[in-house]
Design an enzyme around this catalytic site. Structure first.
Site, mmCIF file in Angstrom:
data_model
loop_
_atom_site.group_PDB
_atom_site.id
_atom_site.type_symbol
_atom_site.label_atom_id
_atom_site.label_comp_id
_atom_site.label_asym_id
_atom_site.label_seq_id
_atom_site.Cartn_x
_atom_site.Cartn_y
_atom_site.Cartn_z
ATOM 1 N N LYS A 52 -24.846 25.500 -14.085
ATOM 2 C CA LYS A 52 -24.878 24.089 -13.668
ATOM 3 C C LYS A 52 -26.292 23.702 -13.237
ATOM 4 O O LYS A 52 -26.785 22.623 -13.579
ATOM 5 C CB LYS A 52 -23.854 23.854 -12.541
ATOM 6 C CG LYS A 52 -22.409 23.938 -13.039
ATOM 7 C CD LYS A 52 -21.344 23.939 -11.944
ATOM 8 C CE LYS A 52 -19.964 24.149 -12.574
ATOM 9 N NZ LYS A 52 -18.855 24.224 -11.622
ATOM 10 N N GLN A 96 -18.272 24.910 -5.289
ATOM 11 C CA GLN A 96 -17.602 25.757 -6.289
ATOM 12 C C GLN A 96 -16.340 26.395 -5.700
ATOM 13 O O GLN A 96 -16.368 26.927 -4.589
ATOM 14 C CB GLN A 96 -18.584 26.835 -6.792
ATOM 15 C CG GLN A 96 -18.082 27.663 -7.950
ATOM 16 C CD GLN A 96 -17.927 26.867 -9.250
ATOM 17 O OE1 GLN A 96 -18.583 25.861 -9.464
ATOM 18 N NE2 GLN A 96 -17.042 27.326 -10.115
ATOM 19 N N ASP A 119 -16.615 16.236 -8.948
ATOM 20 C CA ASP A 119 -15.580 17.155 -9.428
ATOM 21 C C ASP A 119 -14.234 16.447 -9.604
ATOM 22 O O ASP A 119 -13.331 16.989 -10.237
ATOM 23 C CB ASP A 119 -15.378 18.285 -8.404
ATOM 24 C CG ASP A 119 -15.932 19.604 -8.873
ATOM 25 O OD1 ASP A 119 -15.949 19.847 -10.088
ATOM 26 O OD2 ASP A 119 -16.341 20.409 -8.005
HETATM 27 N N1 GUN Z 1 -13.842 26.500 -10.241
HETATM 28 C C1 GUN Z 1 -13.373 26.531 -11.517
HETATM 29 N N2 GUN Z 1 -13.610 25.359 -12.143
HETATM 30 C C2 GUN Z 1 -14.245 24.565 -11.253
HETATM 31 C C3 GUN Z 1 -14.761 23.235 -11.324
HETATM 32 O O1 GUN Z 1 -14.662 22.514 -12.331
HETATM 33 N N3 GUN Z 1 -15.366 22.780 -10.193
HETATM 34 C C4 GUN Z 1 -15.461 23.528 -9.054
HETATM 35 N N4 GUN Z 1 -16.048 22.983 -7.996
HETATM 36 N N5 GUN Z 1 -14.986 24.761 -8.960
HETATM 37 C C5 GUN Z 1 -14.381 25.268 -10.063
#
Ligand code: GUN
Length: 293
Positions: A52, A96, A119
């Site tokens: 990211k 995350q 998100d």
């Molecule tokens: N863990 C697995 N997929 C995601 C996501 O799309 N965003 C976040 N913040 N955590 C995740």
């Protein structure tokens, strides 16, 4: 059978965003900003977050990353998140998941300002999605709809079967595809572990979305001819012939299902790359909303 190239589509989207940011920087003297926060040592979380950050760098998005200890107290994480709520450099806050067991995810998600919730996990974002209002869609489901759109897969009145009911994939994709809009308007069934005979449902799917987390779970006898299969699984299975000692496979058994499918998303290279592209798109959207308000 058409193989859906998520890597290529994600790259196209990233190029589009990159160009738009160049123009916005000229016009406003500012660029979108994203902060990513990871707590704990889970290796896949670290891999995702590094990707990211790299995507931000490539696209001209300002980014900051916070790597916190496994033992970080909940109130400290909450304080950190709240500081970014007030920080004008950042349009998006990404925490995350999963978080360490000692931290309540709900508390953290609920603290993020909805206008920075790139998100799409905040209850306000979830509520807006269910109500059909404009909002941030969670990135993986948004990526699935984008693939459906760009490949022109017919959705109107089609039976879409989702296997898996997570807050990150199953529930939001069901709600997105249920909307009375283009590239949606499906008849939606959500299946989960309590289904007595899963194939009874999956066999009638025109579009099948597998988000279970079990390698090769969906097999050829569970799908009908002409189905569009979207495999959201990212599972590591031991493989001594691979350099890392494992390989990544999806939730769908490709060998037995692919011959029946009209469309197929491979793993890796299908849905996976779309998640980050849509995160970048949500960050840009948040920036545009901030400068237009
Ligand atoms: N863990 C697995 N997929 C995601 C996501 O799309 N965003 C976040 N913040 N955590 C995740």
């Amino acid at each position: 059978m058409i193989i859906i190239d998520g890597k290529k589509v994600a790259e196209e989207i990233r190029e589009e965003i990159k160009k738009e940011i160049v123009v916005l920087k000229e016009k406003h003297g500012r660029v979108p900003g994203l902060v990513t926060i990871v707590a704990g040592n889970e290796s896949s979380s670290h891999i995702y977050v590094r990707s990211k950050i790299k995507a931000c760098e490539e696209l001209g998005i300002y980014s900051e990353a916070r790597f916190l200890d496994e033992n970080t107290p909940e109130d400290e994480l909450l304080r950190i998140v709240d500081s970014y709520n007030e920080d004008l450099r950042f349009n998006g806050i990404l925490v995350q998941l999963p978080l360490p067991k000692s931290i309540r995810e709900e508390k953290v998600i609920n603290l993020i300002k909805p206008e920075k919730d790139v998100d799409g996990f905040h209850p306000v974002s979830v509520g807006r999605l269910v109500a059909g209002s404009d909002t941030f869609f969670p990135c993986t489901p948004a990526g699935i709809q984008e693939l459906i759109k760009r490949y022109g897969i017919e959705t109107e009145g089609k039976h879409l079967v989702v296997v898996g009911r997570s807050n990150i994939v199953g529930k939001p994709i069901a709600n997105i595809m249920l909307q009375k809009k283009k590239f949606a308007n499906c008849i939606v069934t959500v299946c989960h572990s309590a289904a007595k005979d899963l194939k009874e449902y999956t066999r009638s799917a025109d579009i099948l979305i597998a988000a279970i987390g079990v390698p090769g779970f969906i097999t050829g006898n569970m799908v009908k001819d002409g189905v569009a299969i979207i495999d959201v699984g990212i599972n590591r299975v031991p493989d001594t012939s691979a350099k890392k000692g494992y390989r990544v496979v999806g939730d769908v058994d490709q060998a037995s299902t692919a011959p029946k499918a009209a469309y197929f998303t491979p793993v890796p290279g299908g849905v996976g790359p779309m998640t980050i592209a849509m995160l970048m798109k949500n960050t840009l959207k948040s920036f545009l909303l901030s400068i237009n308000n």
